[in-house]
Motif scaffolding. Structure first.
Motif, mmCIF file in Angstrom:
data_model
loop_
_atom_site.group_PDB
_atom_site.id
_atom_site.type_symbol
_atom_site.label_atom_id
_atom_site.label_comp_id
_atom_site.label_asym_id
_atom_site.label_seq_id
_atom_site.Cartn_x
_atom_site.Cartn_y
_atom_site.Cartn_z
ATOM 1 N N LEU A 234 0.825 -1.214 0.000
ATOM 2 C CA LEU A 234 0.000 0.000 0.000
ATOM 3 C C LEU A 234 0.854 1.258 0.000
ATOM 4 C CD1 LEU A 234 -2.653 -1.217 2.594
ATOM 5 C CD2 LEU A 234 -2.920 -1.109 0.103
ATOM 6 N N TYR A 235 1.947 1.226 0.751
ATOM 7 C CA TYR A 235 2.860 2.377 0.740
ATOM 8 C C TYR A 235 3.428 2.595 -0.662
ATOM 9 C CZ TYR A 235 3.107 2.425 5.903
ATOM 10 O OH TYR A 235 2.826 2.518 7.245
ATOM 11 N N LYS A 236 3.814 1.490 -1.318
ATOM 12 C CA LYS A 236 4.539 1.590 -2.587
ATOM 13 C C LYS A 236 3.611 1.795 -3.785
ATOM 14 C CE LYS A 236 8.891 0.796 -1.333
ATOM 15 N NZ LYS A 236 9.423 -0.567 -1.498
ATOM 16 N N THR A 237 2.569 0.975 -3.898
ATOM 17 C CA THR A 237 1.740 1.017 -5.108
ATOM 18 C C THR A 237 0.636 2.063 -5.043
ATOM 19 O OG1 THR A 237 0.164 -0.671 -4.357
ATOM 20 C CG2 THR A 237 2.171 -1.440 -5.475
ATOM 21 N N ARG A 238 0.237 2.453 -3.819
ATOM 22 C CA ARG A 238 -0.870 3.407 -3.682
ATOM 23 C C ARG A 238 -0.448 4.735 -3.059
ATOM 24 N NH1 ARG A 238 -5.873 0.786 -5.466
ATOM 25 N NH2 ARG A 238 -6.829 2.616 -4.496
ATOM 26 N N GLY A 239 0.781 4.808 -2.537
ATOM 27 C CA GLY A 239 1.268 6.042 -1.928
ATOM 28 C C GLY A 239 0.492 6.448 -0.688
ATOM 29 N N MET A 240 0.002 5.496 0.072
ATOM 30 C CA MET A 240 -0.815 5.794 1.246
ATOM 31 C C MET A 240 0.040 6.204 2.441
ATOM 32 S SD MET A 240 -3.755 2.842 1.173
ATOM 33 C CE MET A 240 -5.123 2.941 0.006
ATOM 34 N N PHE A 283 -8.580 -17.690 -1.822
ATOM 35 C CA PHE A 283 -7.438 -16.860 -1.440
ATOM 36 C C PHE A 283 -6.565 -16.560 -2.655
ATOM 37 C CE2 PHE A 283 -3.099 -16.274 0.136
ATOM 38 C CZ PHE A 283 -3.290 -15.324 1.128
ATOM 39 N N LEU A 284 -6.346 -17.572 -3.476
ATOM 40 C CA LEU A 284 -5.568 -17.373 -4.704
ATOM 41 C C LEU A 284 -6.189 -16.285 -5.573
ATOM 42 C CD1 LEU A 284 -4.070 -20.089 -7.023
ATOM 43 C CD2 LEU A 284 -5.538 -18.322 -7.982
ATOM 44 N N LEU A 285 -7.503 -16.263 -5.642
ATOM 45 C CA LEU A 285 -8.194 -15.249 -6.435
ATOM 46 C C LEU A 285 -7.890 -13.840 -5.925
ATOM 47 C CD1 LEU A 285 -10.221 -14.769 -8.738
ATOM 48 C CD2 LEU A 285 -12.050 -14.932 -7.035
ATOM 49 N N GLY A 286 -7.834 -13.680 -4.597
ATOM 50 C CA GLY A 286 -7.501 -12.382 -4.027
ATOM 51 C C GLY A 286 -6.095 -11.944 -4.368
ATOM 52 N N VAL A 287 -5.139 -12.857 -4.296
ATOM 53 C CA VAL A 287 -3.746 -12.536 -4.644
ATOM 54 C C VAL A 287 -3.649 -12.128 -6.109
ATOM 55 C CG1 VAL A 287 -1.393 -13.451 -4.821
ATOM 56 C CG2 VAL A 287 -2.842 -14.101 -2.890
ATOM 57 N N LEU A 288 -4.330 -12.876 -6.963
ATOM 58 C CA LEU A 288 -4.289 -12.577 -8.390
ATOM 59 C C LEU A 288 -4.880 -11.198 -8.685
ATOM 60 C CD1 LEU A 288 -3.505 -13.821 -11.112
ATOM 61 C CD2 LEU A 288 -5.827 -14.751 -11.270
ATOM 62 N N LEU A 289 -5.924 -10.823 -7.968
ATOM 63 C CA LEU A 289 -6.541 -9.512 -8.154
ATOM 64 C C LEU A 289 -5.555 -8.393 -7.816
ATOM 65 C CD1 LEU A 289 -9.224 -8.129 -8.898
ATOM 66 C CD2 LEU A 289 -9.829 -8.199 -6.470
ATOM 67 N N LEU A 290 -4.821 -8.533 -6.724
ATOM 68 C CA LEU A 290 -3.821 -7.524 -6.361
ATOM 69 C C LEU A 290 -2.691 -7.467 -7.379
ATOM 70 C CD1 LEU A 290 -3.451 -8.008 -2.488
ATOM 71 C CD2 LEU A 290 -4.801 -6.301 -3.703
ATOM 72 N N ALA A 291 -2.336 -8.610 -7.945
ATOM 73 C CA ALA A 291 -1.252 -8.653 -8.920
ATOM 74 C C ALA A 291 -1.632 -7.951 -10.214
ATOM 75 C CB ALA A 291 -0.865 -10.105 -9.205
ATOM 76 N N PRO A 294 -3.491 -3.280 -9.417
ATOM 77 C CA PRO A 294 -3.069 -2.512 -8.234
ATOM 78 C C PRO A 294 -3.788 -1.176 -8.089
ATOM 79 C CG PRO A 294 -1.377 -2.468 -9.932
ATOM 80 C CD PRO A 294 -2.386 -3.468 -10.377
ATOM 81 N N ALA A 295 -4.336 -0.638 -9.187
ATOM 82 C CA ALA A 295 -5.008 0.662 -9.136
ATOM 83 C C ALA A 295 -6.515 0.538 -8.958
ATOM 84 C CB ALA A 295 -4.699 1.456 -10.398
ATOM 85 N N MET A 296 -6.996 -0.589 -8.475
ATOM 86 C CA MET A 296 -8.435 -0.806 -8.308
ATOM 87 C C MET A 296 -9.036 0.244 -7.371
ATOM 88 S SD MET A 296 -8.501 -4.088 -5.707
ATOM 89 C CE MET A 296 -7.057 -4.885 -6.453
ATOM 90 N N PRO A 297 -10.326 0.547 -7.501
ATOM 91 C CA PRO A 297 -10.972 1.516 -6.605
ATOM 92 C C PRO A 297 -10.822 1.109 -5.141
ATOM 93 C CG PRO A 297 -12.398 0.970 -8.452
ATOM 94 C CD PRO A 297 -11.252 0.021 -8.530
ATOM 95 N N LEU A 298 -10.803 2.089 -4.273
ATOM 96 C CA LEU A 298 -10.548 1.831 -2.854
ATOM 97 C C LEU A 298 -11.536 0.839 -2.240
ATOM 98 C CD1 LEU A 298 -8.729 2.526 -0.463
ATOM 99 C CD2 LEU A 298 -10.270 4.434 0.058
ATOM 100 N N PRO A 299 -12.847 0.941 -2.502
ATOM 101 C CA PRO A 299 -13.759 -0.052 -1.910
ATOM 102 C C PRO A 299 -13.422 -1.478 -2.338
ATOM 103 C CG PRO A 299 -14.997 1.838 -2.707
ATOM 104 C CD PRO A 299 -13.596 1.995 -3.228
ATOM 105 N N TYR A 362 5.984 -5.481 -7.682
ATOM 106 C CA TYR A 362 4.962 -6.309 -7.033
ATOM 107 C C TYR A 362 4.215 -7.222 -8.003
ATOM 108 C CZ TYR A 362 5.082 -4.914 -2.165
ATOM 109 O OH TYR A 362 5.453 -4.763 -0.851
ATOM 110 N N GLY A 363 4.058 -6.814 -9.248
ATOM 111 C CA GLY A 363 3.354 -7.667 -10.204
ATOM 112 C C GLY A 363 4.018 -9.027 -10.334
ATOM 113 N N ALA A 364 5.349 -9.031 -10.472
ATOM 114 C CA ALA A 364 6.085 -10.291 -10.605
ATOM 115 C C ALA A 364 6.055 -11.092 -9.313
ATOM 116 C CB ALA A 364 7.532 -10.001 -11.013
#
Length: 388
Positions: A234-240, A283-291, A294-299, A362-364
């Motif tokens: 979150l720090y790196k990909t979203r600048g939070m 769980f695998l589906l969640g990891v794949l979504l983040l991969a 990364p710019a998905m809407p906050l909700p 992070y994608g890789a």
């Protein structure tokens, strides 16, 4: 209060601390980078040392718990953890910081395994999965404490102050375990493994390797993410900022608590392997979504973190399955062997992810984790319909 309930509650205090201290680096990572100049690879390696020493202690720990029980083995290790917290608080370089983190891992190595050994004697086998999942769910609130509350506390007393006061709390809880926990009900002695029926039986079992491989990637990856990279991502990909990151980690950890609470009940009703199999794919589906997004809407990002927290918590069923797959006299060895696989997984995945993301991003790193998850789930497949 019934003795079994007292044993449960006192051990729960120690497990709460275990979860808190393993998860702290996800929040204090920017402070460690700024104060000590750590690179991503150093941050990943240092954080993962908790899990390396934790895992290595599992090997002798199973025999110690089977022979002596958790009453004194557990608090003796916790005193080592208190020393680790003090060293971590005083660290001025990567080496000393790593030493403190490694000693913390040793200190909490029996926090779950000691409890599972005790529960095998204090509770009937028909309630083992639900009691174990309740224990982990409540203990996992330590990770909630290590999210937004830790971010606030860090602002008040600094990250070093957190660990200085934490060392005192560890000592007090170790004393409570030594005084308040009994190894077995009155009149029941610890079962002794028969000669020739020790750890070799477990490590030679195909069932062990199928469960262990899944725990390596699912359980190990879940903790590697929760306790470091979930915040760094979150720090790196979203600048939070810190409080925004703390809020998302809070959602992840709260969902994990719910997952721990429900996993045992679902396993008792629907069959443990079937539930574990389905949770792993989710769980695998969640990891794949983040991969991939990364710019998905906050909700949606909150949803992805909650999904991974909830379903990742089902990794506790790996330990329950080990308890049910081997004789009671080998409970300590069986669950610590599976736990060893999980925490070696945390060590290698947490460190390895730092190396990969430092080189390729992070994608890789998340793509590689997704592939490993798929292989482990397919390897577990022959067990998925067995009734336990």
């Amino acid at each position: 209060m019934p003795i079994a309930a007292r044993v449960f509650l006192v051990l729960l205090l120690a497990y709460f601390l275990s979860y808190f201290f393993r998860a702290t680096n996800a929040v204090i990572a920017p402070d460690l980078r700024q104060d000590l100049g750590l690179s991503p690879a150093e941050l990943g390696l240092m954080t993962s040392l908790f899990y390396l020493t934790f895992a290595l202690v599992q090997l002798p720990l199973g025999s110690l718990l089977d022979r002596y029980g958790p009453r004194f083995v557990h608090p003796a290790l916790m005193l080592v953890g208190a020393l680790g917290a003090l060293i971590f608080a005083s660290a001025e370089n990567f080496t000393v910081l790593s030493l403190g983190r490694a000693l913390l891992g040793i200190g909490f190595a029996a926090a779950l395994m000691g409890a599972l050994k005790a529960f095998s004697l204090w509770f009937p086998s028909t309630r083992y999965a639900s009691v174990s999942s309740l224990y982990v769910a409540l203990g996992a609130s330590g990770a909630i404490a290590a999210s937004s509350p830790l971010a606030w506390l860090k602002e008040q007393i600094g990250w070093r102050g957190v660990f200085e006061w934490g060392a005192l709390v560890i000592v007090l809880v170790a004393l409570a375990v030594a005084l308040g926990v009994e190894n077995a009900p009155r009149g029941l002695s610890l079962p002794r493994p028969e000669r020739g029926g020790g750890a070799g039986v477990i490590w030679q079992s195909q069932v062990f390797w199928r469960i262990g491989a899944l725990n390596f990637v699912l359980g190990g990856g879940f903790l590697a993410w929760q306790t470091l990279w979930a915040g760094d991502y979150l720090y790196k990909t979203r600048g939070m900022g810190g409080l925004e990151v703390g809020a998302l980690l809070f959602a992840f950890s709260l969902a994990a608590v719910l997952g721990y609470l429900l996993s045992g009940t679902l396993a008792d009703r629907l069959g443990l392997p079937r539930v574990l199999w389905g949770a792993a794919w989710g769980f695998l589906l969640g990891v794949l979504l983040l991969a991939l997004w990364p710019a998905m809407p906050l909700p949606l990002l909150y949803g992805a973190y909650a999904l991974m927290g909830f379903l990742g918590a089902f990794n506790i069923l790996c330990l329950a399955q080990a308890r049910l797959a081997f004789p009671t006299a080998l409970t300590g060895r069986a669950v610590t062997a599976i736990n060893f696989m999980g925490f070696i997984g945390v060590f290698l995945l947490q460190w390895g992810m730092g190396v990969v993301l430092g080189l390729f991003g992070y994608g890789a790193a998340l793509g590689l984790w997704t592939a490993l998850l798929a292989l482990a789930i397919l390897g577990y497949r022959p067990l998925r319909t067995k009734s336990l």
